[in-house]
Structure formats: C-alpha cells, structure tokens
Design an enzyme around this catalytic site. Structure first.
Site, PDB file in Angstrom:
ATOM      1  N   ARG A 160       0.847  -1.190   0.000  1.00  0.00           N
ATOM      2  CA  ARG A 160       0.000   0.000   0.000  1.00  0.00           C
ATOM      3  C   ARG A 160       0.886   1.245   0.000  1.00  0.00           C
ATOM      4  O   ARG A 160       1.558   1.541   0.986  1.00  0.00           O
ATOM      5  CB  ARG A 160      -0.932   0.029   1.219  1.00  0.00           C
ATOM      6  N   ASP A 444      -4.785   2.730  13.918  1.00  0.00           N
ATOM      7  CA  ASP A 444      -3.879   3.364  12.976  1.00  0.00           C
ATOM      8  C   ASP A 444      -4.401   4.761  12.702  1.00  0.00           C
ATOM      9  O   ASP A 444      -5.265   5.266  13.418  1.00  0.00           O
ATOM     10  CB  ASP A 444      -3.700   2.524  11.704  1.00  0.00           C
TER      11      ASP A 444
END
Length: 530
Positions: A160, A444
C-alpha cells in the site's frame, strides 16, 4: 532529466534503493503525472464545496453507459484468487516476517496508514520489500530474539503506497516536493517488477483514499506507463482498491472500469470510510454521529456501501474483501482473548454470509479464525465467492447517505475515549510507530482521524450534546485533557514520553478546536517529522 534532490539522510543500504536509475524513473513519473495529481486534489476541494452548499452526491449521469455496459475485468492472477484471510501491518522487518509467516493468504505491507511516514521508515520499507522476494529479510530484537522467513509458502505480498494527498518532502524534483504516492509506487515497481515475476508472483498494490474514478484513472495511467518503461506486458501490475471514502461509493463501477486491466478487487476500508463520512458531511447537524463504538457495520449506511461493493465487484468479475478486525487477542488475559476472538468471528461470519471473498485481520493470532469462517462458507473446490452475484441488492444514493444510527448517543465515556486514543496515537506516530495497540484495539491513522473528527463535529454543532444533556464544547474537551493525560501517565509508567505526549496534545487540541477542519491530521503531523 530534470534535477532531483534527495534531502533525507542516506542510511546504510539506502544507496541500493535510491540508485541513479531509480531516481531517473521517479523523475519521469513526476514529470508525467504530478500535474494531474495536483489538479485532482483541487477537484476534491471543488466537489466538497458543492456538498457544503447542499448538493448531495449521486450516481453519475455521464458514466451511465459504463454501469450499463457488458464488460469484465482482466483475469486475476492465481496467487490473488484466494483472499480468504489478509493480514496487514507496516513495512517494518519484524512485523513483516510475522505476517508473511502467519498462514494468511495475503499480507499487505503498508507504507501509508499504519506506518509513520518518516524518511527512514519509507526507504527502509522499500529495502524490506526487496529483501522479502530475495528471502533475505531478517530481524534481531534488542533482546537477541531472531526472526526469519519460513522456508515454505509465504503470504502473497501486496504493497500500500501513500494516498494521492500525501507528499514526500525529502525528495524535490526541479524544486517541487515529490508525491508520496509516486515515490512509493515508483521505487517499488522499479526494483521489484521483474523480481516478483521471477518468483512466480507479480507487483501488486492496495490503492488508498480514492474519491472518484478519475483518481483511479490516474493510477491506471501510472501503471501502464511503468509497464512500458520496465518492459513488461500491460496488465502485469494488479491493484486492489480500498473503498474508504464515502464519495467513492457512488462510483464503484466506474473505478473498477478505469482499472479493469489492472484490477484484482475492492476492500471495504471501514474505519477510513467512517472518517470520510464525518468529514464530508460535518456541516449537516442531522448527520451528527454518536460514539464511534456505536457505529457498527450493521448501521444503515455501512450495510448499504458494503452490499453494493460485493454486488458490483462480483458483477464485474473481481473480488470483494472485507474490513479490518481491529480487536487484538491477548496471550496474557484469557478473557480478553476470548472476547476478541468471538467478536472477530462474528464480524467475519457476517461478511462471509454477505458474499465477501475474504477479510482483514491485524494480528497473526486471528488468522485461523478468519480463515476458518470463510473456508466453511466457500463451496467445495472454490477459493472465493465471486460466483455469488447478490442480485437481490438494491442500493440507492439515499441509502448511502442514511447517517442515522438507531439508539446512538454521545457519552462522556465516548468523548474521553476519543481524547485518549487521539493523543496516544499521535504521540506514538510522532515517535515513529504508526500501528498502536490502545485499549485492546489496533489503532492506525484512520481510527485517530475518527476520534478527532468526532470531537470537532460534536463541539462545533449546537446539537452536539452528551446523553445527560450537557453541550460538548471546546472548553469541556480542554478541561478533560489533563485528566486523560494523568490516566495515560499512570498506564505508561516509565515509558511515558513527556515531550512527544506534549507535542501530540498540542496538535490534537488544535485539530479539534480550530474553526477550519484539517482534511488529514497526518498532513499537519508530517511537518513535525524528520
């Protein structure tokens, strides 16, 4: 070639990543695509201004022919067909080794939301990715514990990169700050495209934060150009899109169409989706949300977008991947472990029944639960549910925008939780850690974004009231912060970092108190990183 300047420190091994040829490749990407990237970011602002003026998004009239057309995505590679359990984490050696060895079918190595994008992490992450394919990735802890990749099968690796909105301030090209997306994708592709193919896999990506099909088109153009430059056939690069913005829900079919030569699936990025919903409609009082713990995947708008995702992906021949299970099992507390495993099982069972082809977990101990749930649902001989078309699903634009959370309330506990999580996460992020266990959940950037955006929303609307009738105000938040910091200090003990915690507190309070809403906390926080 335009001039390129590397402003970051050249740590050991960085010269192998930032080679002269790799730098030339980054310059080509920048020259060709950075102007379009910037114009698309300006377009985001223009679209949001329309929403703020009361013009709600809907399915696009101008792309109706795409939605009605008879087309399918290109074939998906064999090692991306089985996605029943995907584990994610930052591109850091120890976590990568544990994830690759975990038994999950896929590992998403993150250069975005679960990693602090400081210079060392980003370039060392690139070195770690190459070392994975060479099977030389290893790590020794300060206590002397050694971590090595298994000899046998590893999880299929997907990377990612950073979203289109993020930059890489340590690289200037002709005096202009480079795109974090193009740097991450460019370095990975330059060093690993042919290497991955030689290992029987391919260069695979997860694409974050897309808001519309034009942003998907830009990625497709980047991939096509890179394939030509690197001498591999068109369609070699494969991408899974993270559906984590509410605006993208109105263009799922178009996003798949733009990436049809490179498409391998769409993932329901639930936490960022919630943040996006709050952010885009923060001005609308009736869209005021309760505590984030009360906004579950059974909420009307969450059901709408996930069911539409499954239906659309399977209609077009690609895969639908479920969202992150943030619960963390405990190897010390049997009850915490039992509750976490049960919540994850329930979450994955719902996704499997809805037709998803697999899902995400954040911890190796959850791989078996997730894998078992999907294995039990799959028909014999199948490794996904792509054949389930979900033709029963009928989702309207109004359903995507149904923000009502039945029975939801804003509580003092929820407010305090948001304060604590937001400050703790930002402090860890500033220390260089982007994936943080807080209150038995893996947090996160996305969950920290929800925390601060909710407080902003509650304290900027007269309707933002606690369940006991008290108005949520900036002054209330300010009065609670020292109390929450005292609890954090007690929990951390000697590990409490006074400097970073003060930095984080200052930034967090500014983000929730300012009249203008900051689009991403990571943009502001990035200025404080080396």
């Amino acid at each position: 070639m335009k001039s390129i300047t590397i402003g970051g420190k050249m740590h050991p091994g960085f010269d192998k990543i930032l080679t002269e040829e790799a730098q030339k490749f980054l310059v080509k990407l920048h020259q060709r695509f950075n102007g379009t990237r910037k114009s698309l970011l300006r377009r985001r602002t223009e679209i949001h201004k329309k929403i703020l003026s009361g013009e709600n998004p809907t399915f696009l009239k101008e792309t109706e022919s795409v939605r009605k057309g008879n087309w399918q995505v290109d074939p998906i590679p064999e090692d991306l067909q089985d996605r029943r359990c995907e584990i994610t984490g930052p591109a850091e050696a120890k976590m990568m080794i544990n994830a690759l060895n975990s038994g999950a079918t896929v590992f998403m190595a993150d250069l975005e939301d679960s990693i602090t994008p400081n210079w060392f992490n980003q370039i060392q992450g690139q070195a770690n990715l190459s070392d994975t394919y060479e099977r030389t990735l290893e790590f020794t802890s300060p206590e002397g514990k050694e971590y090595r990749l298994n000899e046998g099968k590893l999880a299929t690796l997907i990377v990612r990169p950073r979203g289109w909105h993020l930059e890489e301030k340590h690289i200037l090209i002709d005096g202009e700050i480079a795109s974090g997306s193009l740097v991450d994708a460019g370095l990975y592709l330059f060093h690993n495209t042919k290497l991955t193919l030689s290992k029987g896999t391919g260069p695979y990506f997860y694409l974050p934060k897309l808001e519309n099909h034009l942003e998907a088109r830009l990625w497709d153009e980047v991939f096509t150009f890179a394939e030509q430059e690197l001498g591999v056939k068109n369609g070699t690069i494969k991408a899974t899109v993270l559906l984590e913005t509410i605006l993208a829900s109105f263009e799922i079919e178009e996003i798949i169409y733009e990436l049809r030569r490179h498409m391998s699936g769409i993932n329901a990025g639930r936490w960022d989706y919630m943040f996006s919903a709050i952010k885009k409609f923060r001005h609308v009082p009736e869209f005021l949300w309760p505590d984030r713990a009360q906004v579950t995947m059974t909420a009307p708008l969450m059901r709408a977008y996930t069911e539409l995702l499954v239906q659309t992906c399977h209609k077009r021949g690609t895969l639908a991947i479920g969202g992150m299970a943030a619960f963390i099992p405990s190897r010390r507390d049997a009850e915490v472990n039992r509750v976490a495993l049960e919540k994850v099982r329930q979450d994955k069972e719902r996704e499997a029944q809805d037709g998803f082809d697999g899902s995400w977990v954040a911890h190796p101990d959850l791989v078996a639960v997730c894998t078992d749930v999907f294995s039990n649902v799959f028909e014999e001989g199948r490794v996904n549910q792509k054949h389930r078309k979900r033709e029963d699903v009928q989702v309207t634009p109004e359903m995507i925008l149904d923000f009502q959370i039945p029975g939801g309330e804003i509580t003092e506990l929820g407010l305090r939780n948001n304060i604590s999580v937001g400050i703790q996460y930002i402090a860890a992020w500033l220390r260089g850690t982007g994936a943080v266990a807080i209150f038995n959940l893996m947090e996160d950037a996305a969950t920290a974004e929800i925390a601060r955006s909710q407080i902003w929303q509650w304290s900027h609307h007269p309707e933002g009231k606690l369940d006991d009738g008290r108005q949520v105000t900036v002054e209330m938040v300010q009065s609670m912060i020292p109390e929450e910091l005292a609890k954090i200090r007690d929990d951390y003990g000697e590990a409490y970092d006074e400097i970073k915690m003060n930095q984080a507190t200052d930034l967090f309070f500014k983000l929730v108190a300012e009249e203008e809403f900051e689009e991403f906390l990571t943009i502001r926080a990035y200025d404080q990183l080396d």
